[in-house]
Scaffold this motif. Structure first.
Motif, mmCIF file in Angstrom:
data_model
loop_
_atom_site.group_PDB
_atom_site.id
_atom_site.type_symbol
_atom_site.label_atom_id
_atom_site.label_comp_id
_atom_site.label_asym_id
_atom_site.label_seq_id
_atom_site.Cartn_x
_atom_site.Cartn_y
_atom_site.Cartn_z
ATOM 1 N N LEU A 126 46.024 57.749 25.028
ATOM 2 C CA LEU A 126 47.042 56.746 24.716
ATOM 3 C C LEU A 126 46.311 55.477 24.284
ATOM 4 C CD1 LEU A 126 49.969 55.652 24.773
ATOM 5 C CD2 LEU A 126 49.523 54.993 27.153
ATOM 6 N N THR A 127 46.662 54.952 23.118
ATOM 7 C CA THR A 127 46.106 53.684 22.657
ATOM 8 C C THR A 127 47.154 52.606 22.872
ATOM 9 O OG1 THR A 127 44.743 54.795 21.016
ATOM 10 C CG2 THR A 127 45.115 52.432 20.708
ATOM 11 N N ILE A 128 46.749 51.552 23.547
ATOM 12 C CA ILE A 128 47.632 50.433 23.842
ATOM 13 C C ILE A 128 47.082 49.203 23.139
ATOM 14 C CG2 ILE A 128 48.652 49.023 25.656
ATOM 15 C CD1 ILE A 128 48.015 51.438 27.547
ATOM 16 N N LYS A 129 47.924 48.583 22.329
ATOM 17 C CA LYS A 129 47.555 47.349 21.635
ATOM 18 C C LYS A 129 48.537 46.274 22.065
ATOM 19 C CE LYS A 129 45.862 49.683 17.518
ATOM 20 N NZ LYS A 129 46.001 49.849 16.067
ATOM 21 N N ALA A 130 48.020 45.099 22.388
ATOM 22 C CA ALA A 130 48.902 44.021 22.816
ATOM 23 C C ALA A 130 48.375 42.683 22.353
ATOM 24 C CB ALA A 130 49.042 44.032 24.326
ATOM 25 N N LYS A 131 49.306 41.775 22.161
ATOM 26 C CA LYS A 131 48.977 40.392 21.804
ATOM 27 C C LYS A 131 49.811 39.476 22.665
ATOM 28 C CE LYS A 131 49.132 41.110 17.006
ATOM 29 N NZ LYS A 131 49.402 40.502 15.710
ATOM 30 N N GLY A 132 49.224 38.345 23.015
ATOM 31 C CA GLY A 132 49.959 37.386 23.805
ATOM 32 C C GLY A 132 49.277 36.043 23.843
ATOM 33 N N ASN A 133 49.892 35.144 24.564
ATOM 34 C CA ASN A 133 49.380 33.794 24.689
ATOM 35 C C ASN A 133 49.474 33.384 26.155
ATOM 36 O OD1 ASN A 133 48.494 31.239 24.182
ATOM 37 N ND2 ASN A 133 50.327 30.567 23.096
ATOM 38 N N ILE A 134 48.357 32.992 26.720
ATOM 39 C CA ILE A 134 48.323 32.519 28.102
ATOM 40 C C ILE A 134 48.499 31.005 28.054
ATOM 41 C CG2 ILE A 134 46.949 32.303 30.202
ATOM 42 C CD1 ILE A 134 45.535 34.899 29.392
ATOM 43 N N HIS A 135 49.550 30.519 28.722
ATOM 44 C CA HIS A 135 49.886 29.095 28.677
ATOM 45 C C HIS A 135 49.170 28.261 29.732
ATOM 46 C CE1 HIS A 135 52.862 29.733 25.612
ATOM 47 N NE2 HIS A 135 53.433 30.665 26.342
ATOM 48 N N LYS A 136 48.648 28.926 30.776
ATOM 49 C CA LYS A 136 47.955 28.217 31.847
ATOM 50 C C LYS A 136 46.921 29.161 32.442
ATOM 51 C CE LYS A 136 48.850 25.793 36.184
ATOM 52 N NZ LYS A 136 49.876 25.437 37.163
ATOM 53 N N LYS A 137 45.743 28.648 32.743
ATOM 54 C CA LYS A 137 44.660 29.439 33.313
ATOM 55 C C LYS A 137 45.156 30.205 34.547
ATOM 56 C CE LYS A 137 39.899 28.711 34.858
ATOM 57 N NZ LYS A 137 38.882 27.672 35.038
ATOM 58 N N ILE A 138 44.804 31.493 34.614
ATOM 59 C CA ILE A 138 45.193 32.348 35.740
ATOM 60 C C ILE A 138 43.933 32.647 36.545
ATOM 61 C CG2 ILE A 138 46.162 34.569 36.411
ATOM 62 C CD1 ILE A 138 47.782 34.403 33.741
ATOM 63 N N GLU A 139 43.970 32.241 37.816
ATOM 64 C CA GLU A 139 42.776 32.291 38.660
ATOM 65 C C GLU A 139 42.902 33.298 39.796
ATOM 66 O OE1 GLU A 139 40.913 28.199 39.034
ATOM 67 O OE2 GLU A 139 43.056 27.711 38.914
ATOM 68 N N GLN A 140 41.777 33.458 40.510
ATOM 69 C CA GLN A 140 41.748 34.298 41.710
ATOM 70 C C GLN A 140 42.920 33.924 42.610
ATOM 71 O OE1 GLN A 140 39.690 36.802 42.582
ATOM 72 N NE2 GLN A 140 38.346 36.607 40.824
ATOM 73 N N GLY A 141 43.494 34.916 43.257
ATOM 74 C CA GLY A 141 44.618 34.689 44.153
ATOM 75 C C GLY A 141 45.942 35.079 43.527
ATOM 76 N N ALA A 142 45.956 35.306 42.193
ATOM 77 C CA ALA A 142 47.165 35.787 41.534
ATOM 78 C C ALA A 142 47.461 37.192 42.062
ATOM 79 C CB ALA A 142 46.984 35.798 40.025
ATOM 80 N N TYR A 143 48.744 37.544 42.099
ATOM 81 C CA TYR A 143 49.106 38.850 42.668
ATOM 82 C C TYR A 143 50.298 39.463 41.948
ATOM 83 C CZ TYR A 143 52.799 36.272 45.104
ATOM 84 O OH TYR A 143 53.889 35.483 45.393
ATOM 85 N N VAL A 144 50.468 40.769 42.175
ATOM 86 C CA VAL A 144 51.550 41.550 41.587
ATOM 87 C C VAL A 144 52.350 42.182 42.716
ATOM 88 C CG1 VAL A 144 52.124 43.512 40.109
ATOM 89 C CG2 VAL A 144 50.090 42.151 39.627
ATOM 90 N N LEU A 145 53.666 42.027 42.657
ATOM 91 C CA LEU A 145 54.557 42.778 43.530
ATOM 92 C C LEU A 145 54.965 44.006 42.723
ATOM 93 C CD1 LEU A 145 56.748 39.867 44.909
ATOM 94 C CD2 LEU A 145 54.783 40.974 46.004
ATOM 95 N N LEU A 146 54.522 45.177 43.148
ATOM 96 C CA LEU A 146 54.670 46.396 42.375
ATOM 97 C C LEU A 146 55.559 47.394 43.098
ATOM 98 C CD1 LEU A 146 53.648 48.064 39.924
ATOM 99 C CD2 LEU A 146 51.846 48.899 41.443
ATOM 100 N N GLN A 147 56.470 47.996 42.336
ATOM 101 C CA GLN A 147 57.321 49.043 42.887
ATOM 102 C C GLN A 147 57.408 50.172 41.866
ATOM 103 O OE1 GLN A 147 61.103 47.714 44.315
ATOM 104 N NE2 GLN A 147 61.781 49.749 44.838
ATOM 105 N N VAL A 148 57.157 51.404 42.321
ATOM 106 C CA VAL A 148 57.266 52.589 41.486
ATOM 107 C C VAL A 148 58.234 53.541 42.176
ATOM 108 C CG1 VAL A 148 56.054 54.552 40.446
ATOM 109 C CG2 VAL A 148 54.888 52.338 40.669
#
Length: 176
Positions: A77-99
């Motif tokens: 699978l080839t995944i291509k993405a583009k985006g813009n980060i509006h503010k620096k994302i640092e250590q301590g960021a987290y994801v609430l994930l549900q599958v």
């Protein structure tokens, strides 16, 4: 469990930078591409949609494309993405994930974003500015049939929303 890792990584990785990780594949070549047709759809050829209005998110997702779409088990699978980060994302960021598999919750956890993005060859901090990413992922050849959904809500260490993404009612079928 490799399927769960694939689905979870897909959303976790789209969330931090808009792109990549592993995706959910459909069985059978007669399937139509996975695409959500609503105003909440993430631009591009993908099954993603925003959970809510993304205008205040720290990451602006411009596009995410999957090739092939639908992804095929045992294939690259080839995944291509583009985006813009509006503010620096640092250590301590987290994801609430549900599958979920149908109505059954398979995964419900909080994951460290910076630990997860290494799967797409990124590392924290993620600096402000334009970003693009191309990632190739080998999908597992055996994926249990059924309907899956994935939800990823992503925050900085200071509780600012980075993004929130859903992939719902993705159906895996036995080959035709």
């Amino acid at each position: 469990m490799k399927l769960l890792s694939s689905a979870a990584t897909l959303l976790v990785c789209f969330a931090p930078l808009t792109v990549s990780g592993r995706s959910i594949a459909l069985f059978g070549s007669s399937q139509a591409p996975i695409q959500v047709d609503t105003s909440k759809s993430v631009p591009g050829d993908n099954p993603l949609e925003f959970c809510n209005d993304p205008s205040g998110d720290l990451i602006e997702i411009e596009s995410v494309d999957l090739a092939p779409n639908p992804p095929l088990p045992g294939k690259t699978l080839t995944i291509k993405a583009k985006g813009n980060i509006h503010k620096k994302i640092e250590q301590g960021a987290y994801v609430l994930l549900q599958v979920k598999y149908g109505l059954i919750t398979l995964i419900k956890q909080q994951a460290d974003l910076c630990e997860q993005i290494v799967n797409v060859d990124l590392k924290c901090p993620l600096e402000e500015g334009e970003m693009s990413l191309v990632k190739q992922v080998e999908l597992p050849s055996h994926i249990p049939p059924g309907k899956y959904s994935v939800h990823a809500d992503v925050f900085t260490k200071d509780e600012e929303r980075i993004t929130c993404l859903d992939a719902t009612n993705i159906e895996f079928k036995l080959g035709n």
